[in-house]
Design a protein around this motif. Structure first.
Motif, mmCIF file in Angstrom:
data_model
loop_
_atom_site.group_PDB
_atom_site.id
_atom_site.type_symbol
_atom_site.label_atom_id
_atom_site.label_comp_id
_atom_site.label_asym_id
_atom_site.label_seq_id
_atom_site.Cartn_x
_atom_site.Cartn_y
_atom_site.Cartn_z
ATOM 1 N N HIS A 135 113.207 -3.817 -54.478
ATOM 2 C CA HIS A 135 114.229 -3.602 -53.448
ATOM 3 C C HIS A 135 113.919 -4.519 -52.263
ATOM 4 C CE1 HIS A 135 116.869 -2.097 -50.508
ATOM 5 N NE2 HIS A 135 116.349 -0.915 -50.266
ATOM 6 N N PRO A 191 114.117 -2.300 -46.841
ATOM 7 C CA PRO A 191 113.669 -1.485 -47.973
ATOM 8 C C PRO A 191 112.923 -0.217 -47.549
ATOM 9 C CG PRO A 191 113.062 -3.780 -48.253
ATOM 10 C CD PRO A 191 113.514 -3.631 -46.840
ATOM 11 N N GLY A 208 110.751 2.821 -50.004
ATOM 12 C CA GLY A 208 109.535 2.893 -50.802
ATOM 13 C C GLY A 208 109.190 4.351 -50.989
ATOM 14 N N PHE A 254 106.252 3.419 -44.496
ATOM 15 C CA PHE A 254 106.427 3.585 -45.953
ATOM 16 C C PHE A 254 106.615 5.029 -46.403
ATOM 17 C CE2 PHE A 254 103.157 0.158 -45.201
ATOM 18 C CZ PHE A 254 104.046 -0.901 -45.221
ATOM 19 N N SER A 279 109.135 -2.724 -48.787
ATOM 20 C CA SER A 279 108.689 -1.667 -49.689
ATOM 21 C C SER A 279 107.189 -1.839 -49.870
ATOM 22 C CB SER A 279 109.367 -1.785 -51.052
ATOM 23 O OG SER A 279 108.648 -1.016 -51.999
ATOM 24 N N THR A 337 106.203 -3.837 -52.985
ATOM 25 C CA THR A 337 106.511 -5.254 -53.208
ATOM 26 C C THR A 337 105.220 -6.070 -53.195
ATOM 27 O OG1 THR A 337 108.670 -5.017 -52.182
ATOM 28 C CG2 THR A 337 107.813 -7.241 -52.368
#
Ligand SMILES: *Cc1c(COP(=O)(O)O)cnc(C)c1O
Length: 491
Positions: free
Chosen positions: A94, A99, A101, A309, A459, A462
């Motif tokens: 994403h 993003p 997460g 996050f 995210s 990532t």
């Protein structure tokens, strides 16, 4: 037995099935465990975007009814109708919008908060829950550099936190309804649209909104702000609020906070910083300087469900002079009179529009405590460096044109073509193709009227290989599209 007690007993038999006994609870926990294993283990292979037509359409076909559905039925519907269709925000692939997460330890925080159902709205009702939330806000305030006069609130997200900030600024600067038409707010075109919503909701839509011109890195130009402010003062208007962004959503640019703070101080204006996206990058020591001046603001919003996050549902508002936040949000209701005895700790119910609320502190505290801060700092720095890596790669590619070097973790770029109109179309097509492919998810935007693609890295999942996948997908589809457009022009 009277009719009344007979009826009560009959109802009790049905009502008490709401209190699940251990075997039933265990069965649920087992299902959750299975679902977790399946979801997390497959995450790297699941699409970041799943283009299922009419996703979720089975839900209405299984309506609420008097008798229970089985756990299996419910979990199957959850997976096929809710988890599968659309965007997968838990995926490291994403890379669109900002993003999410969702670190796993947060689920324990929510689980525990739901189970005990501690009432985190009022200190009297749950001193521990309220102290925990206040402590977390103080921790963020220390990051910002606020004095201990601050107060804050853990809201549901950045939009609501920004709304409370605007309301606080309005009241602190004494803007009453009669003042609204002459009141002036200074911001940039790159400001998040939730603030435009906040102006409308807070009765400021008839105020004057000045969109200050940007420099070539999409930052508000403080010289232009000064000039506009002087003109407005001369015209007898009532400037009261400057809004800077510390990490715009579109490009990740940070407005010159220090310069904006000076101007706000000189003219006694409220200075709000929307750091919903970028704020937690302050945890990275080497990035700290980018935020210089944030400590001189009057209020800051930062979103733990972005930069920390945690799963969606938590945005934080910090107000330097906490009294101001309270003056805009408290209410003394008669039926709350028992709760007033303890004034040493501020209660969320006096600092936000909410009374009863989710105990959001735990979904932050559990992951921060059980992981320690180090991995959060590392993850943020990694995202920043991945953005630089991506920027380097697209800058050196013949097919693409890159926007400015990223200040945080958003990179703008686009497929190159000499003709603006065709270029816009090609970039829109490219976004569409990447979405259909699904390995990664990106979003596009318009800057100065032209289409740009965004790579937004936030995210926690990532990794470098994710960015390499994006680069591969971009080059494959990009080359294909350019080839097609050439053959079309030849014809
Ligand atoms: C995401 C974002 C918002 C809105 O926050 P939500 O948590 O989505 O409501 C506001 N400002 C900026 C800069 C953002 O990136």
């Amino acid at each position: 037995m009277s009719e009344l007690t007979e009826r009560i007993e009959a109802l009790e038999k049905i009502a008490e099935t709401l209190e699940w006994q251990q075997p039933q609870r265990n069965q649920l926990m087992k299902k959750i465990e299975e679902s977790t294993v399946q979801f997390i283990d497959q995450l790297d292979h699941l699409p970041a975007f799943n283009d299922i037509p009419d996703g979720g359409s089975e839900l209405r076909k299984n309506p609420l009814r008097e008798e229970a559905y089985s756990l299996d039925e419910v979990m199957d519907l959850y997976h096929s109708q809710i988890v599968e269709p659309g965007l997968n925000p838990a995926s490291g692939g994403h890379l669109g919008y900002i993003p999410g997460g969702g670190v796993f330890a947060s689920t324990a925080g929510d689980f525990l908060a739901d189970m005990s159902n501690k009432y985190a709205g009022v200190y009297f009702a749950s001193p521990g829950a309220v102290k925990l939330e206040n402590y977390l806000l103080e921790w963020m305030a220390e990051m910002v550099g606020y004095p201990n006069t601050m107060l804050g609130n853990l809201a549901s997200g950045g939009s609501i936190a920004n709304l409370s900030a605007v309301v606080t600024a309005r009241d602190a600067k004494g803007i009453k309804s009669a003042d609204v038409p002459n009141a002036v707010i200074y911001c940039s075109e790159q400001m998040h649209h939730c603030l435009n919503k906040a102006f409308r909701i807070s009765g400021l839509s008839e105020s004057i909104i000045r969109y200050i011109p940007l420099d070539d890195h999409f930052r508000m130009r403080s010289d232009a702000l000064k000039q506009q402010l002087d003109e407005d003062l001369q015209a007898g208007l009532t400037p009261f609020l400057i809004i800077g962004s510390a990490g715009t959503t579109d490009t990740g640019s940070i407005d010159p906070l220090d310069e904006l703070a000076v101007i706000a101080e000189q003219h006694d204006l409220w200075f709000h910083v929307d750091a919903a996206y970028g704020g937690f990058f302050m945890l990275v020591e080497t990035m700290r300087d980018k935020f210089k001046g944030i400590e001189r603001s009057d209020s800051v919003v930062m979103d733990p469900h972005k930069g920390l996050f945690v799963p969606y549902g938590t945005g934080a508002l910090l107000v330097r002079d906490g009294k101001k936040l309270m003056e805009s949000h408290y209410y003394l209701a008669n039926y709350m009179q028992d709760t007033l005895s303890n004034a040493e700790e501020a209660s969320p119910a006096d600092l936000s529009p909410e009374l009863t609320k989710h105990f959001r502190g735990l979904r932050l505290w559990v992951p921060l405590m059980t992981n320690g801060l180090a991995p959060f700092r590392a993850c943020l720095e990694e995202k920043y460096l991945l953005a630089q890596y991506f920027h380097e790669k697209v800058s050196s590619s013949e097919l693409f044109e890159a926007g400015p070097e990223p200040e945080l973790s958003v990179v703008t770029y686009r497929l190159n073509h000499p003709e603006a109109e065709i270029r816009d179309q090609l970039n829109e097509k490219l976004t569409e193709m990447i979405r259909k492919d699904g390995r990664v998810f990106i979003s596009s935007t318009r800057i100065k009227g032209e289409v740009w693609l965004r790579c937004a890295i936030l995210s926690f999942r990532t990794r470098k290989w994710t960015i390499d996948t994006l680069l591969e997908v971009l080059h494959t589809f990009g080359a294909e599209l350019l080839q097609q457009s050439l053959t079309e022009t030849d014809r």
